[in-house]
Design a protein around this motif. Structure first.
Motif, mmCIF file in Angstrom:
data_model
loop_
_atom_site.group_PDB
_atom_site.id
_atom_site.type_symbol
_atom_site.label_atom_id
_atom_site.label_comp_id
_atom_site.label_asym_id
_atom_site.label_seq_id
_atom_site.Cartn_x
_atom_site.Cartn_y
_atom_site.Cartn_z
ATOM 1 N N GLN A 460 10.832 37.839 60.352
ATOM 2 C CA GLN A 460 10.788 39.275 60.005
ATOM 3 C C GLN A 460 10.811 39.450 58.494
ATOM 4 O O GLN A 460 10.283 40.407 57.950
ATOM 5 N N GLU A 461 11.460 38.488 57.799
ATOM 6 C CA GLU A 461 11.509 38.542 56.332
ATOM 7 C C GLU A 461 10.200 38.037 55.702
ATOM 8 O O GLU A 461 10.076 37.973 54.481
ATOM 9 N N GLY A 462 9.251 37.610 56.552
ATOM 10 C CA GLY A 462 7.947 37.146 56.047
ATOM 11 C C GLY A 462 7.872 35.658 55.796
ATOM 12 O O GLY A 462 6.898 35.166 55.222
ATOM 13 N N LYS A 463 8.899 34.918 56.220
ATOM 14 C CA LYS A 463 8.881 33.452 56.028
ATOM 15 C C LYS A 463 8.183 32.810 57.233
ATOM 16 O O LYS A 463 8.821 32.410 58.199
ATOM 17 N N LYS A 464 6.850 32.722 57.156
ATOM 18 C CA LYS A 464 6.035 32.292 58.300
ATOM 19 C C LYS A 464 6.218 30.821 58.662
ATOM 20 O O LYS A 464 5.944 30.417 59.785
ATOM 21 N N ASN A 465 6.631 30.006 57.705
ATOM 22 C CA ASN A 465 6.660 28.552 57.931
ATOM 23 C C ASN A 465 8.009 28.031 58.418
ATOM 24 O O ASN A 465 8.216 26.823 58.502
ATOM 25 N N VAL A 466 8.939 28.932 58.725
ATOM 26 C CA VAL A 466 10.283 28.495 59.144
ATOM 27 C C VAL A 466 10.287 28.138 60.631
ATOM 28 O O VAL A 466 9.829 28.907 61.465
ATOM 29 N N GLY A 467 10.783 26.933 60.917
ATOM 30 C CA GLY A 467 10.867 26.470 62.306
ATOM 31 C C GLY A 467 12.235 25.870 62.591
ATOM 32 O O GLY A 467 13.118 25.856 61.727
#
Length: 536
Positions: A460-467
């Motif tokens: 939601q914060e825009g950190k697309k690469n977090v897994g």
């Protein structure tokens, strides 16, 4: 609760598929559990590779077979990601069942099914549109061993957790060494030779072909080899019809055997005079032929497998001759050296070949047991296939559930904008993506809901690469691009497409009709006249 015939059939199909998906779900990811599969030949497999589990299981249910076929298609198309297809398709069907149970009345069952199918197809199309935006990086140089090893790391990690860095480097060396200038990579050019003993860390890469054979004659090493390949036995010609020779005295007997010897001598001398110094044969080697091969310093290698013989011909550029005739220059193969070596206590013949285009590399796998080496071979296959996919499309997406959560987030938003009833199916499709990080978390012994909520918060914060961080003790997340956990774009693309197609196909089935011969029990099939009296 009363179900219509349609609902009952669909529920039964869904149930069979769910059970199959559940089997492989616990094997998903680096911490996935191994399965012990005993096939119909009573051969034992210990693996967490979904492709192998499905190949050895004899799935009977026709609906579940649809999932198996989708998984096989993924194996053929990409060579990896088979478990993703199964898990994702299984969850899609499970959530479709929830939507069916929410149906208002029996008469609406078929309408709800059609709505679910349309919603899934819309959502799949949207997911494949979003996917290119999630690409986080691309492979820059496929001839750099270090870079290639870092890209193969994720694929191998899910099969051989703990040995992934060593194996990734090994596979990268093998693939890069034979990548032709044209960029067209052939998976068959990487061979695997398994020799029991030592440990995984003793595995190595050899350029050329390695056979677990010994040489037949006295010559064990040849430099600048010119190779004659024969698909027939290395022996004298045998006549098609039997002949009887009448020998009257000792002199005739001596002359008879001498004639055979002279003929063999001439045949072997002709091969040696043609310039050949290595002979590879696909049949047995006669003692007399072996004697003359030693006399003319010919190195003799016997390969029983026709497949190995063909592969060797392709590698060294030889033509397999059906009779013991001297080869022409065009029919002879060439390689830098052929020599007998010893790995552990196993004798191997190495055809070393340094030519770039069309060359073959062999990965020599060492291990304590056959089962362990088989599992490493499957990891090597996945790594080699991943390299092939990268030669077709260099794009990469973040792994560890990062891509799936981002897709789930964006497809849920897309579902909100759809006015019809299919918005429920679209939202369920988005929810199905959560199954991947959930499976990773559950197999790592971490609370899945906690992981998924943390992932959503980060995205939601825009950190697309977090897994999901698999190595952390608790439910932790981290940037997958920085961690180097990357999946191929094509692997994800085909996985989503094939899983959705399989799920939709299963949902479209309302009846399974099996053709079986009619009638009662068959008469005993033994002697034809079993009821006749034997004395007649």
């Amino acid at each position: 609760q009363h179900y219509s015939g349609l609902e009952e059939a669909v529920y039964r199909n869904i149930q069979a598929c769910k059970e199959l998906a559940q089997t492989t779900r616990t094997a998903y990811g680096p911490n996935g559990m191994n399965k012990m599969v005993i096939n119909h030949l009573e051969k034992l497999f210990v693996t967490n590779d979904a492709a192998t589990i499905l190949r050895e299981l004899e799935v009977q249910h026709p609906a579940a077979k649809m999932l198996v076929m989708a998984s096989h298609m993924q194996e053929q198309e990409v060579g990896d990601g088979t478990n993703f297809v199964l898990v994702f398709a299984g969850v899609l069907l499970e959530l479709a069942e929830d939507l069916l149970r929410m149906g208002l009345s029996v008469s609406e069952a078929s309408y709800i099914l059609i709505t679910v199918i349309e919603g899934y197809e819309k959502a799949c199309k949207k997911a494949l549109e979003i996917l290119p935006d999630l690409v986080c990086c691309s492979a820059k140089n496929l001839r750099d061993v270090e870079e290639v090893a870092s890209l193969l790391y994720t694929s191998i990690m899910s099969k051989q957790y703990g040995n992934e860095r060593f194996l990734a480097k090994l596979i990268a060396q093998a693939c890069v060494s034979i990548l032709p200038d044209s960029g067209h990579f052939n998976v068959d050019n990487i061979r695997v030779c398994k020799i029991v003993g030592a440990g995984i860390s003793a595995s190595s890469v050899l350029h050329g072909m390695v056979f677990k054979k010994e040489t037949e004659g006295d010559v064990t090493s040849v430099k600048d080899a010119k190779i004659a390949v024969y698909s027939c036995p290395f022996d004298g010609m045998i006549t098609e019809t039997k002949g009887t020779v009448l020998i009257k005295n000792a002199e005739e007997l001596m002359n008879f055997s001498k004639g055979e010897e002279n003929l063999m001598d001439l045949q072997v001398k002709a091969i040696a005079d043609s310039g050949a110094n290595v002979v590879v044969t696909g049949g047995k080697v006669a003692d007399m032929a072996l004697h003359y091969a030693n006399k003319y310093n010919l190195m003799l290698v016997r390969l029983n497998s026709k497949w190995d013989l063909r592969r060797l011909c392709k590698t060294v550029g030889a033509t397999a001759l059906p009779r013991l005739t001297p080869p022409t220059l065009e029919e002879m193969g060439h390689c830098n050296s052929v020599y007998l070596s010893e790995v552990g206590d196993t004798q191997v013949v190495v055809f070393k070949h340094e030519k770039e285009d069309g060359a073959i590399s062999t990965i020599l796998i060492r291990g304590s047991t056959d089962n362990l080496m088989d599992d490493i071979e499957r990891a090597v296959d996945d790594g080699v296939n991943t390299f092939k996919v990268l030669t077709r499309d260099k794009r990469l997406v973040p792994g560890g559930g990062a891509t799936e959560i981002e897709l789930a987030k964006q497809i849920t938003s897309y579902g909100e904008t759809c006015p019809g009833l299919d918005q429920y199916a679209i939202k369920k499709f988005a929810e199905a993506f959560e199954a991947i990080p959930r499976a990773l978390a559950e197999n790592s012994g971490v609370k899945a809901n906690e992981v998924i909520s943390k992932l959503y918060a980060m995205h939601q914060e825009g950190k697309k690469n977090v897994g999901f961080d698999i190595e952390a003790e608790a439910a932790a997340v981290k940037d997958m691009l920085e961690a180097g956990v990357l999946d191929t774009y094509l692997g994800k693309f085909w996985g989503i497409k094939l899983a959705t197609n399989a799920a939709v196909t299963v949902l479209r089935v309302d009846q399974i009709i099996m053709a079986k011969p009619a009638g009662g029990p068959k008469p005993p099939s033994g002697k034809k006249d079993w009821d006749e009296d034997q004395n007649d």
